[in-house]
Design an enzyme around this catalytic site. Structure first.
Site, PDB file in Angstrom:
ATOM      1  CB  SER A  13      -0.963  -0.044   1.191  1.00  0.00           C
ATOM      2  OG  SER A  13      -2.008   0.876   1.041  1.00  0.00           O
ATOM      3  CG  ASP A  69      -7.166  -1.861  -3.741  1.00  0.00           C
ATOM      4  OD1 ASP A  69      -7.839  -1.376  -2.793  1.00  0.00           O
ATOM      5  OD2 ASP A  69      -5.926  -1.909  -3.727  1.00  0.00           O
ATOM      6  CG  HIS A 108      -6.051  -2.040   0.057  1.00  0.00           C
ATOM      7  ND1 HIS A 108      -5.386  -1.373  -0.947  1.00  0.00           N
ATOM      8  CD2 HIS A 108      -5.392  -1.762   1.209  1.00  0.00           C
ATOM      9  CE1 HIS A 108      -4.375  -0.706  -0.433  1.00  0.00           C
ATOM     10  NE2 HIS A 108      -4.346  -0.931   0.878  1.00  0.00           N
TER      11      HIS A 108
END
Length: 326
Positions: free
Chosen positions: A141, A268, A296
């Site tokens: 991320s 996502d 995600h």
């Protein structure tokens, strides 16, 4: 390796994002080490050592993980990846960005999505400490965006520090990601992040009075508002828009020269599928995998109650079987 396919019993990007928190493995044991930074601050590194020492330990690979926004070595992806790499005799290291190891950092600055200068210092220190070891880096991320930006900035020189890299669920376009997180159900993720971000910001303000507008910080209801009053000014950006533009990794992707795996699900919730980089926007050294499902940093597999082993195995398979010597 078998491409990712979400189990039929777990449909949708939100479920695939949230469910891993429900089957998160128990925290593993780490060996913590504190590093003093050149500017008088500190970061904490949690080491995951193989269960048994090897006679060739000095030449065994080292895998370093850069976590996501408000993540840590206790995040589900950190636990599973560190367990998978130590199971094959590798050493793992979860590098905590400033203020994410459970103790607030000393300086007004903290960390941000484009903190490639910090990435550079960390990787060069690991290079000095372990010159004989093959070194690999994974960014998840926010950590993935920062790592990709570093790879693009350093181009061929990145090979001095790493053999290969992987970025998982990276928000390549911070503007697109930030606005996505301000819409609909996605605001639940924003609320989750703001809880800890605001708590840390209040502590910084207590230690450094007048650092930013406390009222605006407390009133922030989305990441754009928080970044505009806190993140941007503390890290040298003119505004949230300036920060999001300059810290995004997407413009740097064509400059990457190190073998790099990109893994992002098209569903996502943190990034609209249209913001994923096209083939023309990445270098030949970048291997992009954008499965339809996964959420995600989810990628749950198997029958109920599900497993979280597909993602760490995909990363290690890339490093062990698909990366040529550089």
């Amino acid at each position: 390796m078998t491409p990712y396919r979400a189990p039929d019993w777990l449909p949708g990007g939100h479920a695939q994002t949230i469910y891993p928190l429900l089957i998160k493995p128990a925290p593993r044991f780490y060996r913590r080490q504190r590093w003093e930074t050149p500017d008088g601050d500190f970061i904490d590194v949690d080491w995951a050592d193989p269960p048994t020492a090897s006679v060739s330990a000095d030449s065994m690979p080292l895998l370093v993980l850069f976590h996501g926004l408000e993540g840590s070595s206790r995040s589900h992806y950190a636990i599973t990846l560190m367990s998978a790499c130590t199971a094959i005799g590798w050493t793992g290291a979860v590098v905590h960005f400033r203020g994410c190891s459970g103790e607030i950092n000393r300086l007004p600055r903290a960390y941000h999505s484009g903190d490639s200068t910090e990435i550079d210092w960390i990787l060069r220190r690991l290079q000095q400490l372990f010159p004989a070891r093959p070194r690999y880096a994974v960014g998840v991320s926010l950590g993935g965006n920062a790592l990709l930006k570093w790879l693009g900035e350093r181009q061929g020189n990145a090979a001095d520090c790493l053999r290969a890299a992987a970025a998982i669920s990276a928000p390549f376009d911070l503007g697109a990601s930030g606005h996505q997180l301000a819409c609909g159900f996605n605001r639940i993720y924003t609320h989750h992040f703001l809880q800890t971000l605001k708590r840390k910001a209040a502590e910084k303000l207590r230690r450094h009075p007048g650092l930013f507008d406390a009222q605006r910080m407390r009133a922030a209801s989305c990441l754009h508002e928080f970044d505009d009053v806190v993140t941007a000014p503390l890290h040298g950006f003119a505004s949230a828009d300036d920060y999001w533009r300059r810290a995004s990794s997407k413009p740097w992707m064509t400059a990457i020269r190190l073998p790099t795996l990109l893994l992002n699900a098209r569903n996502d919730p943190f990034l609209p599928a249209q913001a994923l980089p096209a083939a023309s926007q990445t270098a030949a050294s970048v291997q992009a995998e954008f499965p339809q499902q996964g959420g995600h940093v989810g990628f749950v597999s198997g029958r109920l109650p599900g497993r979280l082993d597909w993602l760490p195995q995909r990363i290690l398979h890339f490093f062990r079987n698909e990366v040529r010597d550089v």
